[in-house]
Write a protein that holds these residues in place. Structure first.
Motif, mmCIF file in Angstrom:
data_model
loop_
_atom_site.group_PDB
_atom_site.id
_atom_site.type_symbol
_atom_site.label_atom_id
_atom_site.label_comp_id
_atom_site.label_asym_id
_atom_site.label_seq_id
_atom_site.Cartn_x
_atom_site.Cartn_y
_atom_site.Cartn_z
ATOM 1 N N THR A 35 -17.862 -0.814 31.363
ATOM 2 C CA THR A 35 -17.404 -0.847 32.748
ATOM 3 C C THR A 35 -17.784 0.467 33.429
ATOM 4 O O THR A 35 -18.119 1.455 32.767
ATOM 5 C CB THR A 35 -15.876 -1.017 32.814
ATOM 6 O OG1 THR A 35 -15.261 0.159 32.279
ATOM 7 C CG2 THR A 35 -15.419 -2.257 32.046
ATOM 8 N N SER A 37 -15.767 2.511 34.812
ATOM 9 C CA SER A 37 -14.797 3.526 34.385
ATOM 10 C C SER A 37 -15.145 4.086 33.014
ATOM 11 O O SER A 37 -15.036 5.296 32.775
ATOM 12 C CB SER A 37 -13.380 2.942 34.353
ATOM 13 O OG SER A 37 -12.969 2.589 35.649
ATOM 14 N N GLN A 38 -15.531 3.225 32.091
ATOM 15 C CA GLN A 38 -15.917 3.685 30.760
ATOM 16 C C GLN A 38 -17.136 4.605 30.837
ATOM 17 O O GLN A 38 -17.206 5.638 30.172
ATOM 18 C CB GLN A 38 -16.205 2.496 29.845
ATOM 19 C CG GLN A 38 -14.972 1.696 29.479
ATOM 20 C CD GLN A 38 -15.309 0.376 28.800
ATOM 21 O OE1 GLN A 38 -16.409 -0.160 28.943
ATOM 22 N NE2 GLN A 38 -14.345 -0.153 28.054
ATOM 23 N N ALA A 40 -18.085 6.331 33.450
ATOM 24 C CA ALA A 40 -17.685 7.565 34.128
ATOM 25 C C ALA A 40 -17.077 8.542 33.124
ATOM 26 O O ALA A 40 -17.404 9.738 33.122
ATOM 27 C CB ALA A 40 -16.687 7.256 35.239
ATOM 28 N N ALA A 41 -16.194 8.042 32.253
ATOM 29 C CA ALA A 41 -15.567 8.907 31.251
ATOM 30 C C ALA A 41 -16.600 9.448 30.270
ATOM 31 O O ALA A 41 -16.567 10.623 29.893
ATOM 32 C CB ALA A 41 -14.483 8.133 30.502
ATOM 33 N N SER A 46 -17.349 10.516 38.282
ATOM 34 C CA SER A 46 -16.254 9.725 38.841
ATOM 35 C C SER A 46 -16.613 8.246 38.734
ATOM 36 O O SER A 46 -17.789 7.882 38.761
ATOM 37 C CB SER A 46 -16.023 10.091 40.306
ATOM 38 O OG SER A 46 -17.068 9.593 41.117
ATOM 39 N N SER A 47 -15.586 7.408 38.626
ATOM 40 C CA SER A 47 -15.853 5.968 38.543
ATOM 41 C C SER A 47 -16.439 5.451 39.853
ATOM 42 O O SER A 47 -17.194 4.480 39.863
ATOM 43 C CB SER A 47 -14.588 5.197 38.163
ATOM 44 O OG SER A 47 -13.567 5.438 39.110
ATOM 45 N N SER A 51 -19.843 3.399 39.729
ATOM 46 C CA SER A 51 -19.800 2.057 40.305
ATOM 47 C C SER A 51 -20.875 1.890 41.381
ATOM 48 O O SER A 51 -21.599 0.888 41.415
ATOM 49 C CB SER A 51 -18.411 1.788 40.885
ATOM 50 O OG SER A 51 -18.338 0.490 41.423
ATOM 51 N N GLU A 76 -11.838 -5.398 35.931
ATOM 52 C CA GLU A 76 -12.999 -4.529 36.106
ATOM 53 C C GLU A 76 -14.273 -5.214 35.634
ATOM 54 O O GLU A 76 -14.277 -5.960 34.655
ATOM 55 C CB GLU A 76 -12.801 -3.207 35.359
ATOM 56 C CG GLU A 76 -13.739 -2.132 35.856
ATOM 57 C CD GLU A 76 -13.325 -0.737 35.413
ATOM 58 O OE1 GLU A 76 -13.927 0.214 35.916
ATOM 59 O OE2 GLU A 76 -12.421 -0.614 34.582
#
Length: 197
Positions: A35, A37-38, A40-41, A46-47, A51, A76
């Protein structure tokens, strides 16, 4: 996964020639679907940024939704790479392109690929002691020199690629098999004073 190769053209080059987009593509190809978010980490971004850039890559077909994971653990969106690799045929067409944006994008793309190769090699050097002993002595950092015409240099490159393609993967059940990264760098260098005299 069967080999799916994307041939870059000036239009798709503009979409991918961005440091974060190339890192996203590499992360999806090497780490599998994820995803925003994954990613981004993993990449320290940043997500919102991941995105946005994933959507830009999707618009040109570099990434796509992963239907097998949609709906898992929330709403997500899951992404996967649409290709196993990217190829550039006729590099000179990009380097001599009349549009300076295309030339600049290709230069950025090549610099990012070279940086990725350096990171991968450095990672191997820093972690090779963690691999089983049978693998530790198998890394190759050879440097060789030949005197070739452009035609013979192209022939050598094609033969090396053909050998790798013919060699193929070991079957999934092969004991001790691992993914092996192969980098090929071939480029002209200036003659030494002795050679040019």
């Amino acid at each position: 996964m069967s080999q799916r190769v994307h041939q870059l053209d000036p239009n798709s080059l503009r979409a991918v020639a961005h440091p974060l987009r190339m890192r996203l593509l590499f992360a999806l190809r090497e780490g599998g679907p994820a995803t925003a978010s994954q990613l981004a980490a993993k990449l320290g971004e940043s997500s919102g940024a991941t995105s946005y850039h994933l959507r830009q890559l999707a618009a040109k077909g570099f990434v796509e939704d992963d239907p097998e994971r949609q709906g898992q653990g929330g709403r997500e969106r899951w992404w996967r790479s649409a290709y196993t690799s990217i190829a550039v045929e006729h590099l000179e067409d990009f380097l001599e392109h009349p549009d300076p944006e295309v030339r600049g994008a290709m230069n950025l793309y090549l610099q990012e690929v070279a940086a990725r190769h350096t990171i991968e090699l450095s990672t191997w050097l820093g972690t090779m002691h963690e691999w089983p002993e049978v693998w530790q002595g198998l890394g190759d950092m050879s440097s060789m020199r030949l005197r070739l015409t452009p035609e013979r240099a192209r022939e050598l490159d094609e033969k090396i690629h053909a050998l790798i393609n013919d060699f193929g993967d070991d079957p999934p059940e092969a004991k001790d098999a691992a993914r092996v990264r192969i980098h090929l760098h071939a480029f002209p260098i200036p003659d030494t004073p002795e050679e040019s005299s």
